[in-house]
Every structure is written in structure tokens, then in C-alpha cells.
Design a protein around this motif. Structure first.
Motif, PDB file in Angstrom:
ATOM      1  N   LYS A  38       6.241   8.753   2.170  1.00 40.85           N
ATOM      2  CA  LYS A  38       5.782   9.974   2.842  1.00 40.85           C
ATOM      3  C   LYS A  38       6.788  11.099   2.601  1.00 40.85           C
ATOM      4  CE  LYS A  38       3.084   9.286   6.095  1.00 40.85           C
ATOM      5  NZ  LYS A  38       2.376   8.853   7.328  1.00 40.85           N
ATOM      6  N   GLY A  39       6.251  12.257   2.221  1.00 36.63           N
ATOM      7  CA  GLY A  39       7.106  13.395   1.916  1.00 36.63           C
ATOM      8  C   GLY A  39       7.599  13.423   0.485  1.00 36.63           C
ATOM      9  N   ARG A  40       7.379  12.330  -0.243  1.00 34.46           N
ATOM     10  CA  ARG A  40       7.813  12.264  -1.636  1.00 34.46           C
ATOM     11  C   ARG A  40       6.643  12.021  -2.584  1.00 34.46           C
ATOM     12  NH1 ARG A  40      10.816   8.300  -3.427  1.00 34.46           N
ATOM     13  NH2 ARG A  40      10.132   6.726  -1.897  1.00 34.46           N
ATOM     14  N   SER A  41       5.431  11.958  -2.036  1.00 38.26           N
ATOM     15  CA  SER A  41       4.285  11.663  -2.891  1.00 38.26           C
ATOM     16  C   SER A  41       3.107  12.552  -2.528  1.00 38.26           C
ATOM     17  CB  SER A  41       3.873  10.195  -2.739  1.00 38.26           C
ATOM     18  OG  SER A  41       3.348   9.943  -1.458  1.00 38.26           O
TER      19      SER A  41
ATOM     20  N   TRP B 144       0.842  -1.186   0.000  1.00 35.52           N
ATOM     21  CA  TRP B 144       0.000   0.000   0.000  1.00 35.52           C
ATOM     22  C   TRP B 144       0.886   1.248   0.000  1.00 35.52           C
ATOM     23  CZ3 TRP B 144      -0.276   3.414   4.326  1.00 35.52           C
ATOM     24  CH2 TRP B 144      -1.150   4.496   4.142  1.00 35.52           C
ATOM     25  N   ILE B 145       0.475   2.237  -0.835  1.00 40.13           N
ATOM     26  CA  ILE B 145       1.256   3.462  -0.972  1.00 40.13           C
ATOM     27  C   ILE B 145       0.531   4.660  -0.383  1.00 40.13           C
ATOM     28  CG2 ILE B 145       2.202   5.116  -2.637  1.00 40.13           C
ATOM     29  CD1 ILE B 145       3.797   2.606  -2.296  1.00 40.13           C
ATOM     30  N   SER B 146      -0.704   4.878  -0.807  1.00 40.90           N
ATOM     31  CA  SER B 146      -1.394   6.091  -0.401  1.00 40.90           C
ATOM     32  C   SER B 146      -2.887   5.948  -0.631  1.00 40.90           C
ATOM     33  CB  SER B 146      -0.850   7.285  -1.201  1.00 40.90           C
ATOM     34  OG  SER B 146      -1.303   8.508  -0.676  1.00 40.90           O
ATOM     35  N   SER B 147      -3.664   6.657   0.183  1.00 44.41           N
ATOM     36  CA  SER B 147      -5.118   6.627   0.060  1.00 44.41           C
ATOM     37  C   SER B 147      -5.689   8.029   0.184  1.00 44.41           C
ATOM     38  CB  SER B 147      -5.738   5.758   1.157  1.00 44.41           C
ATOM     39  OG  SER B 147      -5.330   4.415   1.061  1.00 44.41           O
ATOM     40  N   MET B 148      -6.890   8.198  -0.368  1.00 44.42           N
ATOM     41  CA  MET B 148      -7.564   9.486  -0.283  1.00 44.42           C
ATOM     42  C   MET B 148      -9.059   9.286  -0.131  1.00 44.42           C
ATOM     43  SD  MET B 148      -7.186  12.773  -2.767  1.00 44.42           S
ATOM     44  CE  MET B 148      -7.768  14.387  -2.219  1.00 44.42           C
ATOM     45  N   GLN B 149      -9.659  10.009   0.804  1.00 41.39           N
ATOM     46  CA  GLN B 149     -11.097   9.991   0.988  1.00 41.39           C
ATOM     47  C   GLN B 149     -11.764  10.718  -0.179  1.00 41.39           C
ATOM     48  OE1 GLN B 149     -12.753   8.292   3.055  1.00 41.39           O
ATOM     49  NE2 GLN B 149     -11.432   7.855   4.812  1.00 41.39           N
ATOM     50  N   PRO B 150     -13.047  10.458  -0.419  1.00 42.07           N
ATOM     51  CA  PRO B 150     -13.682  10.996  -1.614  1.00 42.07           C
ATOM     52  C   PRO B 150     -13.971  12.484  -1.591  1.00 42.07           C
ATOM     53  CG  PRO B 150     -15.247   9.695  -0.364  1.00 42.07           C
ATOM     54  CD  PRO B 150     -13.917   9.468   0.265  1.00 42.07           C
TER      55      PRO B 150
ATOM     56  N   THR C 252      -5.998  12.377   3.444  1.00 39.53           N
ATOM     57  CA  THR C 252      -5.086  11.438   2.789  1.00 39.53           C
ATOM     58  C   THR C 252      -4.183  10.781   3.821  1.00 39.53           C
ATOM     59  OG1 THR C 252      -3.351  13.090   2.413  1.00 39.53           O
ATOM     60  CG2 THR C 252      -5.036  12.892   0.705  1.00 39.53           C
ATOM     61  N   ASP C 253      -3.562   9.703   3.409  1.00 41.13           N
ATOM     62  CA  ASP C 253      -2.545   9.047   4.217  1.00 41.13           C
ATOM     63  C   ASP C 253      -1.590   8.348   3.276  1.00 41.13           C
ATOM     64  OD1 ASP C 253      -2.464   6.634   6.965  1.00 41.13           O
ATOM     65  OD2 ASP C 253      -1.152   8.314   6.460  1.00 41.13           O
ATOM     66  N   SER C 254      -0.360   8.209   3.709  1.00 44.44           N
ATOM     67  CA  SER C 254       0.660   7.590   2.871  1.00 44.44           C
ATOM     68  C   SER C 254       1.550   6.686   3.701  1.00 44.44           C
ATOM     69  CB  SER C 254       1.531   8.658   2.206  1.00 44.44           C
ATOM     70  OG  SER C 254       0.777   9.502   1.389  1.00 44.44           O
ATOM     71  N   ALA C 255       2.125   5.716   3.026  1.00 45.82           N
ATOM     72  CA  ALA C 255       3.078   4.823   3.677  1.00 45.82           C
ATOM     73  C   ALA C 255       4.370   5.568   3.979  1.00 45.82           C
ATOM     74  CB  ALA C 255       3.355   3.627   2.764  1.00 45.82           C
ATOM     75  N   ASN C 256       5.063   5.124   5.003  1.00 43.45           N
ATOM     76  CA  ASN C 256       6.326   5.767   5.370  1.00 43.45           C
ATOM     77  C   ASN C 256       7.333   5.737   4.222  1.00 43.45           C
ATOM     78  OD1 ASN C 256       5.475   6.418   7.950  1.00 43.45           O
ATOM     79  ND2 ASN C 256       6.273   4.524   8.850  1.00 43.45           N
ATOM     80  N   SER C 257       7.237   4.703   3.383  1.00 45.93           N
ATOM     81  CA  SER C 257       8.197   4.559   2.292  1.00 45.93           C
ATOM     82  C   SER C 257       8.113   5.684   1.265  1.00 45.93           C
ATOM     83  CB  SER C 257       8.004   3.206   1.598  1.00 45.93           C
ATOM     84  OG  SER C 257       6.685   3.091   1.085  1.00 45.93           O
TER      85      SER C 257
ATOM     86  N   THR D  25      -0.738   0.187   6.054  1.00 51.18           N
ATOM     87  CA  THR D  25       0.392  -0.736   5.935  1.00 51.18           C
ATOM     88  C   THR D  25      -0.066  -2.168   6.191  1.00 51.18           C
ATOM     89  OG1 THR D  25       1.922   0.998   6.639  1.00 51.18           O
ATOM     90  CG2 THR D  25       2.679  -1.283   6.815  1.00 51.18           C
ATOM     91  N   GLY D  26       0.227  -3.043   5.260  1.00 54.80           N
ATOM     92  CA  GLY D  26      -0.182  -4.436   5.372  1.00 54.80           C
ATOM     93  C   GLY D  26      -1.544  -4.743   4.780  1.00 54.80           C
TER      94      GLY D  26
END
Length: 121
Positions: free
Chosen positions: A65-68, A47-53, A58-63, A103-104
């Protein structure tokens, strides 16, 4: 049958940027959380990132975060993912899917055909 069509991938040098797009025929897009996931060669889905409608959450994976930056255009049924400062370990097939991830997370909705991102010098 719902279709998701990802695009925008390609080859980029380390430090470069790409903007991925996902066009869907799902008529519930404007009321659904959406996510990006990726699969690197020989690895499982990440999982990379999600966004509510509608509320912009939004939320992003630590891998990444800050780059996406994830965004969406509900009028166009399109989800986006802007990736910055790309690294070789970002090399993967990128997919969009319905749902709020973490994550996961194992997506419960179908994926599109994906768009390949390759980061190398």
C-alpha cells in the motif's frame, strides 16, 4: 482455454520501479474483478492488489500500500501493476488472476505463467 500472459518483470535496484502487465484472452475480463498475487521463494501465494471492472474501486495489501497502483484497460483486456520504491522483499513471481482478493485469499481461477521481479543491489 483462457490464457493470462504476464510481462514487465525484471531486475531492479532497491527504490526502483516496474510496471507489470497481464494480457488475458478471457472474454469476461471487462466484467470481472481482477487481482495480482505474488509468490516469493519458499513462500505461499500472497494477494497484492485487486480492481473492480468498471467503477474503479481498488484495494491493496498493506505490504504494498502506497507503493503500488493497479489499473486496467478493458478495451485491451489488460491489467497493470505499477510498483514503486521496490524493496528486496518484493522479490517474487508475480501473477494475475480473476477475482476480488484480500489478505489470505486463495485464488479460485488459474494463474498465468508469471513474471519474475528481482530487487537487489
Amino acid at each position: 482455454q483462457v490464457q493470462l500472459v504476464e510481462s514487465g518483470g525484471g531486475w531492479v535496484r532497491p527504490g526502483g520501479s516496474l510496471r507489470l502487465s497481464c494480457l488475458t484472452s478471457d472474454n469476461t475480463f471487462s466484467t470481472s474483478a481482477m487481482s495480482w498475487v505474488r509468490q516469493a521463494p519458499g513462500k505461499g501465494l500472497e494477494w497484492i492488489s485487486s480492481m473492480q471492472p468498471t467503477n474503479g474501486r481498488t484495494d491493496s495489501a498493506n505490504s504494498v500500500k502506497g507503493r503500488s497502483t493497479i489499473s486496467r484497460d478493458n478495451a485491451k483486456n489488460t491489467l497493470y501493476l505499477q510498483l514503486h520504491n521496490l524493496r528486496p522483499d518484493d522479490t517474487a513471481m508475480y501473477y494475475c488472476t480473476k477475482g476480488w482478493g484480500y489478505t489470505g485469499w486463495a485464488p479460485y481461477s488459474p494463474l498465468g505463467q508469471g513474471t519474475q521481479v528481482t530487487v537487489s543491489s
